[in-house]
Design an enzyme around this catalytic site. Structure first.
Site, PDB file in Angstrom:
ATOM      1  CG  HIS A  16      45.904  38.293  25.083  1.00 53.14           C
ATOM      2  ND1 HIS A  16      44.931  37.595  24.457  1.00 53.14           N
ATOM      3  CD2 HIS A  16      45.481  39.223  25.704  1.00 53.14           C
ATOM      4  CE1 HIS A  16      43.779  38.152  25.244  1.00 53.14           C
ATOM      5  NE2 HIS A  16      44.154  39.352  25.800  1.00 53.14           N
ATOM      6  CE  LYS A  40      35.273  40.130  31.091  1.00 54.78           C
ATOM      7  NZ  LYS A  40      36.503  40.571  30.821  1.00 54.78           N
ATOM      8  NE  ARG A  89      42.589  45.828  22.854  1.00 53.70           N
ATOM      9  CZ  ARG A  89      41.469  45.293  23.176  1.00 53.70           C
ATOM     10  NH1 ARG A  89      41.297  43.981  22.613  1.00 53.70           N
ATOM     11  NH2 ARG A  89      40.911  45.656  24.379  1.00 53.70           N
ATOM     12  CB  SER A 126      39.149  37.839  23.763  1.00 53.41           C
ATOM     13  OG  SER A 126      40.680  37.646  24.142  1.00 53.41           O
TER      14      SER A 126
HETATM   15  O1  PNS Z   1      41.744  40.703  29.946  1.00 54.23           O
HETATM   16  P1  PNS Z   1      40.924  41.660  30.800  1.00 54.23           P
HETATM   17  O2  PNS Z   1      39.567  40.795  31.024  1.00 54.23           O
HETATM   18  O3  PNS Z   1      40.982  43.051  30.355  1.00 54.23           O
HETATM   19  O4  PNS Z   1      41.691  41.565  32.480  1.00 54.23           O
HETATM   20  C1  PNS Z   1      40.957  42.221  33.251  1.00 54.23           C
HETATM   21  C2  PNS Z   1      41.607  41.958  34.607  1.00 54.23           C
HETATM   22  C3  PNS Z   1      42.084  40.364  34.915  1.00 54.23           C
HETATM   23  C4  PNS Z   1      43.042  42.804  34.689  1.00 54.23           C
HETATM   24  C5  PNS Z   1      40.883  42.500  35.741  1.00 54.23           C
HETATM   25  O5  PNS Z   1      39.603  42.221  35.649  1.00 54.23           O
HETATM   26  C6  PNS Z   1      41.444  42.161  37.231  1.00 54.23           C
HETATM   27  O6  PNS Z   1      42.186  42.818  37.767  1.00 54.23           O
HETATM   28  N1  PNS Z   1      40.515  41.292  37.910  1.00 54.23           N
HETATM   29  C7  PNS Z   1      40.907  41.108  39.347  1.00 54.23           C
HETATM   30  C8  PNS Z   1      40.096  41.618  40.358  1.00 54.23           C
HETATM   31  C9  PNS Z   1      40.415  42.933  40.762  1.00 54.23           C
HETATM   32  O7  PNS Z   1      41.747  43.235  41.273  1.00 54.23           O
HETATM   33  N2  PNS Z   1      39.818  43.840  40.567  1.00 54.23           N
HETATM   34  C10 PNS Z   1      40.054  45.382  40.734  1.00 54.23           C
HETATM   35  C11 PNS Z   1      40.840  45.923  39.604  1.00 54.23           C
HETATM   36  S1  PNS Z   1      41.237  47.616  39.966  1.00 54.23           S
END
Ligand code: PNS
Length: 154
Positions: A16, A40, A89, A126
């Site tokens: 990150h 989560k 990645r 993570s």
């Molecule tokens: O580090 P991660 O867990 O891969 O991040 C995921 C993240 C935060 C980008 C995703 O969970 C997110 O956008 N969450 C907010 C809710 C949302 O907008 N969901 C629809 C996405 S198309």
């Protein structure tokens, strides 16, 4: 250009930080968005994750860390960012990230820019850090020292 790097950052990894640092050389302003994800099971609270990121990024004048709840596109709108940036990645990340990118464009016309992980961090995640740590393994090469300290202090 002002961009948003969203994520769970539970915990922030060297992968990150590599993406954030590289973006800080390319873009004018970077918002690191720490998501509050009630579905989560998180190891660290959003405040703890944000505090670690603030400490890690303190030398970077153009990086700000903020916590957000709800839809990513709503947060991106409220921050008036020009685009969302995600690190990739491997091809295994691609399907899900591509779907989210298309959904976010469809929801609110936000473009997603993908940046490839540096080869040395391509295998760092993570969830693996948490698993290795839970079995007593050494994660000090995978995460910033601030994170190691937090893990050790409970
Ligand atoms: O580090 P991660 O867990 O891969 O991040 C995921 C993240 C935060 C980008 C995703 O969970 C997110 O956008 N969450 C907010 C809710 C949302 O907008 N969901 C629809 C996405 S198309």
């Amino acid at each position: 250009m002002k961009i948003l790097i969203p994520g769970s950052f539970d915990p922030p990894t060297n992968g990150h930080i590599d993406v954030i640092n590289r973006c800080s050389e390319i873009f004018n302003e970077i918002i690191v968005g720490v998501v509050v994800n009630p579905s989560k099971d998180s190891l660290f609270t959003p405040d703890e994750r944000s505090e670690m990121l603030v400490e890690i990024c303190k030398e970077k004048q153009n990086v700000k860390v903020k916590i957000f709840e709800g839809l990513l596109v709503d947060f991106a709108s409220s921050e008036s960012v020009d685009a969302i940036v995600k690190g990739l990645r491997a091809m295994t990340d691609f399907d899900y990230e591509f779907q989210m990118a298309q959904m976010n464009f469809n929801l609110a016309d936000f473009e997603t820019i993908f940046i490839p992980a540096s080869p040395e961090y391509g295998y760092v995640s993570s969830s693996m850090v948490k698993e290795i740590y839970s079995y007593g393994g050494d994660v000090s090469a995978l995460v910033p020292s601030v994170v190691v300290e937090r893990l050790n202090n409970g």
